[in-house]
Motif scaffolding. Structure first.
Motif, PDB file in Angstrom:
ATOM      1  N   ALA A  28     -10.948  -1.088 -17.969  1.00  0.00           N
ATOM      2  CA  ALA A  28     -10.936  -1.153 -19.803  1.00  0.00           C
ATOM      3  C   ALA A  28     -12.364  -0.037 -20.242  1.00  0.00           C
ATOM      4  N   ASN A  29     -12.903   0.188 -19.489  1.00  0.00           N
ATOM      5  CA  ASN A  29     -13.996   1.316 -19.885  1.00  0.00           C
ATOM      6  C   ASN A  29     -13.616   2.775 -19.787  1.00  0.00           C
ATOM      7  N   SER A  30     -12.555   3.039 -18.819  1.00  0.00           N
ATOM      8  CA  SER A  30     -12.205   4.435 -18.633  1.00  0.00           C
ATOM      9  C   SER A  30     -11.695   4.999 -19.889  1.00  0.00           C
ATOM     10  N   PRO A  31     -11.022   4.385 -20.733  1.00  0.00           N
ATOM     11  CA  PRO A  31     -10.500   5.246 -21.812  1.00  0.00           C
ATOM     12  C   PRO A  31     -11.621   5.568 -22.883  1.00  0.00           C
ATOM     13  N   TYR A  32     -12.704   5.214 -22.617  1.00  0.00           N
ATOM     14  CA  TYR A  32     -13.922   5.809 -23.573  1.00  0.00           C
ATOM     15  C   TYR A  32     -14.202   6.988 -23.062  1.00  0.00           C
ATOM     16  N   PHE A  33     -14.399   7.320 -21.956  1.00  0.00           N
ATOM     17  CA  PHE A  33     -14.572   8.460 -21.449  1.00  0.00           C
ATOM     18  C   PHE A  33     -13.390   9.614 -21.334  1.00  0.00           C
ATOM     19  N   GLN A  34     -12.189   8.853 -20.932  1.00  0.00           N
ATOM     20  CA  GLN A  34     -11.055   9.932 -21.100  1.00  0.00           C
ATOM     21  C   GLN A  34     -10.443  10.282 -22.298  1.00  0.00           C
ATOM     22  N   VAL A  35     -10.533   9.335 -23.208  1.00  0.00           N
ATOM     23  CA  VAL A  35      -9.743   9.448 -24.309  1.00  0.00           C
ATOM     24  C   VAL A  35     -10.956   9.961 -25.589  1.00  0.00           C
ATOM     25  N   TYR A  36     -11.831   9.024 -25.709  1.00  0.00           N
ATOM     26  CA  TYR A  36     -12.850   9.215 -26.869  1.00  0.00           C
ATOM     27  C   TYR A  36     -13.713  10.274 -26.708  1.00  0.00           C
ATOM     28  N   THR A  37     -14.408  10.576 -25.629  1.00  0.00           N
ATOM     29  CA  THR A  37     -15.348  11.600 -25.648  1.00  0.00           C
ATOM     30  C   THR A  37     -14.751  12.939 -25.119  1.00  0.00           C
ATOM     31  N   GLY A  38     -13.500  12.895 -24.733  1.00  0.00           N
ATOM     32  CA  GLY A  38     -12.938  14.069 -24.110  1.00  0.00           C
ATOM     33  C   GLY A  38     -12.245  14.861 -25.465  1.00  0.00           C
ATOM     34  N   PRO A  39     -10.935  14.400 -25.945  1.00  0.00           N
ATOM     35  CA  PRO A  39     -10.257  14.940 -26.738  1.00  0.00           C
ATOM     36  C   PRO A  39     -10.540  14.518 -28.299  1.00  0.00           C
ATOM     37  N   ILE A  40     -10.873  13.223 -28.312  1.00  0.00           N
ATOM     38  CA  ILE A  40     -10.662  12.777 -29.618  1.00  0.00           C
ATOM     39  C   ILE A  40     -11.951  13.024 -30.550  1.00  0.00           C
ATOM     40  N   ILE A  41     -13.230  12.637 -30.049  1.00  0.00           N
ATOM     41  CA  ILE A  41     -14.556  12.899 -30.913  1.00  0.00           C
ATOM     42  C   ILE A  41     -14.921  14.262 -31.101  1.00  0.00           C
ATOM     43  N   PRO A  42     -14.840  15.128 -30.353  1.00  0.00           N
ATOM     44  CA  PRO A  42     -15.120  16.652 -30.465  1.00  0.00           C
ATOM     45  C   PRO A  42     -14.064  17.384 -31.579  1.00  0.00           C
ATOM     46  N   ILE A  43     -12.822  16.783 -31.712  1.00  0.00           N
ATOM     47  CA  ILE A  43     -11.942  17.341 -32.510  1.00  0.00           C
ATOM     48  C   ILE A  43     -12.417  16.642 -33.948  1.00  0.00           C
ATOM     49  N   LEU A  44     -12.672  15.383 -33.946  1.00  0.00           N
ATOM     50  CA  LEU A  44     -13.091  14.770 -35.291  1.00  0.00           C
ATOM     51  C   LEU A  44     -14.227  15.129 -35.710  1.00  0.00           C
ATOM     52  N   LEU A  45     -15.330  15.465 -34.995  1.00  0.00           N
ATOM     53  CA  LEU A  45     -16.579  16.078 -35.378  1.00  0.00           C
ATOM     54  C   LEU A  45     -16.468  17.448 -36.045  1.00  0.00           C
ATOM     55  N   LYS A  46     -15.628  18.207 -35.450  1.00  0.00           N
ATOM     56  CA  LYS A  46     -15.274  19.461 -36.180  1.00  0.00           C
ATOM     57  C   LYS A  46     -14.760  19.554 -37.195  1.00  0.00           C
ATOM     58  N   TRP A  47     -13.772  18.608 -37.268  1.00  0.00           N
ATOM     59  CA  TRP A  47     -12.918  18.676 -38.608  1.00  0.00           C
ATOM     60  C   TRP A  47     -13.728  18.118 -39.659  1.00  0.00           C
ATOM     61  N   LEU A  48     -14.410  17.187 -39.636  1.00  0.00           N
ATOM     62  CA  LEU A  48     -15.416  16.573 -40.496  1.00  0.00           C
ATOM     63  C   LEU A  48     -16.431  17.534 -41.037  1.00  0.00           C
TER      64      LEU A  48
END
Length: 196
Positions: A28-48
């Motif tokens: 259950a903890n793995s998606p945080y590292f594999q999804v959130y910190t990998g592809p999602i949050i860098p794109i969200l931060l740059k977009w914002l």
């Protein structure tokens, strides 16, 4: 993780459900590292950050005129010239700076609080509370849908990263306890257990 972990000093065997619970936490903890910190949050931060810088650029006529002249004469692209007002950094470098700050905060947390996982009786309590807090902070990203919330997305990334990093420390502190009391060791003789 049940009563077995409450009294780690007793020599009992871990139940299959407790071992499965440890495995499921990792799953259950793995998606945080594999999804959130990998592809999602860098794109969200740059977009914002780009949206906020673009909005601030259009609000200020002088900056907009300088930006157009710089793009036409200097050959710089539109995205390279977007600068976050007040910080003086480009919008494209904002995710990397947040990652750097997040790493520094995590190292400070590791140095300050990791020993609570190895010593003391609060590892389960800390694991539980930090998991809830980290999950709540990740869910708060849903409110970062406007470019004016670029700063909140950065703060959420920093603090959620610290929570989940500390969760990994407290979660892994159970590994020696589980290994020593694993149910598969039940069939072994005492001298075989020492060899394992």
């Amino acid at each position: 993780m049940t009563a077995f972990f409450e009294d780690e000093q007793r020599s009992t065997t871990a139940k299959r459900a407790e071992v499965r619970g440890w495995y499921l936490y990792d799953w259950a903890n793995s998606p945080y590292f594999q999804v959130y910190t990998g592809p999602i949050i860098p794109i969200l931060l740059k977009w914002l950050a780009e949206g906020y810088a673009r909005q601030a650029t259009h609000d200020d006529d002088k900056v907009q005129a300088r930006h157009v002249n710089q793009t036409v004469s200097g050959g710089a692209s539109h995205m390279e010239a977007l600068v976050i007002p007040g910080l003086g950094i480009s919008a494209g470098s904002y995710p990397a700076i947040i990652q750097l700050i997040s790493t520094i905060v995590q190292v400070l947390c590791f140095l300050s609080f990791s020993s609570f996982g190895d010593f003391g009786r609060r590892r389960k309590e800390l694991l539980t509370w930090l998991t809830y807090l980290g999950s709540f902070l990740v869910c708060m990203n849903i409110f970062c849908c406007s470019s004016s919330m670029w700063w909140l997305a950065g703060l959420l990334r920093i603090f959620a990263g610290a929570c989940f990093a500390m969760c990994s420390v407290y979660y892994n502190s159970y590994l020696p306890v589980l290994a020593a009391s694993h149910y598969s060791l039940e069939e072994l003789r005492p001298d075989e257990r020492e060899a394992e």
